[in-house]
Design a protein around this motif. Structure first.
Motif, PDB file in Angstrom:
ATOM      1  N   ALA A   6      46.522  23.477  52.054  1.00  0.00           N
ATOM      2  CA  ALA A   6      46.738  25.151  51.025  1.00  0.00           C
ATOM      3  C   ALA A   6      46.449  25.041  50.014  1.00  0.00           C
ATOM      4  O   ALA A   6      45.954  26.236  49.598  1.00  0.00           O
ATOM      5  CB  ALA A   6      48.321  25.505  51.326  1.00  0.00           C
ATOM      6  N   PRO A   7      46.254  24.018  49.354  1.00  0.00           N
ATOM      7  CA  PRO A   7      46.135  23.565  48.450  1.00  0.00           C
ATOM      8  C   PRO A   7      44.234  24.074  48.154  1.00  0.00           C
ATOM      9  O   PRO A   7      43.710  24.427  47.046  1.00  0.00           O
ATOM     10  CB  PRO A   7      45.800  22.345  46.837  1.00  0.00           C
ATOM     11  CG  PRO A   7      47.414  21.645  48.408  1.00  0.00           C
ATOM     12  CD  PRO A   7      46.764  22.387  49.736  1.00  0.00           C
ATOM     13  N   GLN A   8      43.754  23.528  49.568  1.00  0.00           N
ATOM     14  CA  GLN A   8      42.370  24.257  49.519  1.00  0.00           C
ATOM     15  C   GLN A   8      42.239  25.597  49.376  1.00  0.00           C
ATOM     16  O   GLN A   8      40.945  26.277  49.184  1.00  0.00           O
ATOM     17  CB  GLN A   8      41.621  22.785  51.238  1.00  0.00           C
ATOM     18  CG  GLN A   8      41.307  21.964  50.416  1.00  0.00           C
ATOM     19  CD  GLN A   8      41.151  20.827  51.758  1.00  0.00           C
ATOM     20  OE1 GLN A   8      41.839  21.491  52.754  1.00  0.00           O
ATOM     21  NE2 GLN A   8      40.031  20.089  51.856  1.00  0.00           N
ATOM     22  N   ALA A   9      43.139  25.988  50.753  1.00  0.00           N
ATOM     23  CA  ALA A   9      42.543  27.616  50.507  1.00  0.00           C
ATOM     24  C   ALA A   9      43.098  28.368  49.353  1.00  0.00           C
ATOM     25  O   ALA A   9      42.333  29.515  49.895  1.00  0.00           O
ATOM     26  CB  ALA A   9      43.981  27.570  51.795  1.00  0.00           C
ATOM     27  N   ALA A  10      44.127  27.953  48.697  1.00  0.00           N
ATOM     28  CA  ALA A  10      44.099  28.429  47.227  1.00  0.00           C
ATOM     29  C   ALA A  10      43.054  28.555  46.111  1.00  0.00           C
ATOM     30  O   ALA A  10      42.512  29.769  46.024  1.00  0.00           O
ATOM     31  CB  ALA A  10      45.124  27.984  46.961  1.00  0.00           C
ATOM     32  N   GLU A  11      42.556  27.269  46.091  1.00  0.00           N
ATOM     33  CA  GLU A  11      40.852  27.639  45.528  1.00  0.00           C
ATOM     34  C   GLU A  11      40.392  28.551  46.487  1.00  0.00           C
ATOM     35  O   GLU A  11      39.050  28.991  45.487  1.00  0.00           O
ATOM     36  CB  GLU A  11      40.787  26.329  45.586  1.00  0.00           C
ATOM     37  CG  GLU A  11      39.840  25.549  44.645  1.00  0.00           C
ATOM     38  CD  GLU A  11      39.009  24.211  44.465  1.00  0.00           C
ATOM     39  OE1 GLU A  11      37.717  24.226  44.871  1.00  0.00           O
ATOM     40  OE2 GLU A  11      40.066  23.680  44.172  1.00  0.00           O
ATOM     41  N   LYS A  12      40.007  28.108  48.024  1.00  0.00           N
ATOM     42  CA  LYS A  12      38.528  29.043  48.412  1.00  0.00           C
ATOM     43  C   LYS A  12      38.806  30.525  48.832  1.00  0.00           C
ATOM     44  O   LYS A  12      38.053  31.260  48.290  1.00  0.00           O
ATOM     45  CB  LYS A  12      38.788  28.806  49.844  1.00  0.00           C
ATOM     46  CG  LYS A  12      37.927  29.559  50.318  1.00  0.00           C
ATOM     47  CD  LYS A  12      38.417  29.011  52.477  1.00  0.00           C
ATOM     48  CE  LYS A  12      36.996  29.751  52.846  1.00  0.00           C
ATOM     49  NZ  LYS A  12      36.862  28.920  54.420  1.00  0.00           N
ATOM     50  N   TRP A  13      40.409  30.923  48.462  1.00  0.00           N
ATOM     51  CA  TRP A  13      40.836  32.480  48.755  1.00  0.00           C
ATOM     52  C   TRP A  13      41.070  32.586  47.039  1.00  0.00           C
ATOM     53  O   TRP A  13      41.064  34.384  46.744  1.00  0.00           O
ATOM     54  CB  TRP A  13      41.769  32.417  49.028  1.00  0.00           C
ATOM     55  CG  TRP A  13      41.521  32.261  50.691  1.00  0.00           C
ATOM     56  CD1 TRP A  13      40.448  32.411  51.092  1.00  0.00           C
ATOM     57  CD2 TRP A  13      42.543  31.929  51.579  1.00  0.00           C
ATOM     58  NE1 TRP A  13      40.734  32.229  52.601  1.00  0.00           N
ATOM     59  CE2 TRP A  13      41.834  31.904  53.205  1.00  0.00           C
ATOM     60  CE3 TRP A  13      44.294  31.811  51.981  1.00  0.00           C
ATOM     61  CZ2 TRP A  13      42.280  31.918  53.986  1.00  0.00           C
ATOM     62  CZ3 TRP A  13      44.839  31.822  53.399  1.00  0.00           C
ATOM     63  CH2 TRP A  13      43.590  31.820  54.223  1.00  0.00           C
TER      64      TRP A  13
END
Length: 59
Positions: A6-13
């Motif tokens: 989730a933290p990686q997706a948040a940064e990506k999006w």
């Protein structure tokens, strides 16, 4: 299949980690899986449309 957290997706999006978690909880992200307390999101998944905004809702 490769996954991101989730933290990686948040940064990506460009959205908050909490928002990603809510999208996962509401089954708005295809292919998402929960492993213990951690959400696993397929790396090739695109950011879902924001259903909270009128212009992003499907007609």
């Amino acid at each position: 299949m490769e996954y991101m957290s989730a933290p990686q997706a948040a940064e990506k999006w460009g959205i908050s980690e909490r928002r990603v978690q809510k999208l996962c909880e509401n089954n708005r992200i295809p292919g998402v899986t929960k492993l213990g307390y951690m959400w696993l999101i397929p790396k090739n998944t695109k950011k879902p449309a924001d259903g909270r905004r009128k212009e992003n809702k499907l007609r």
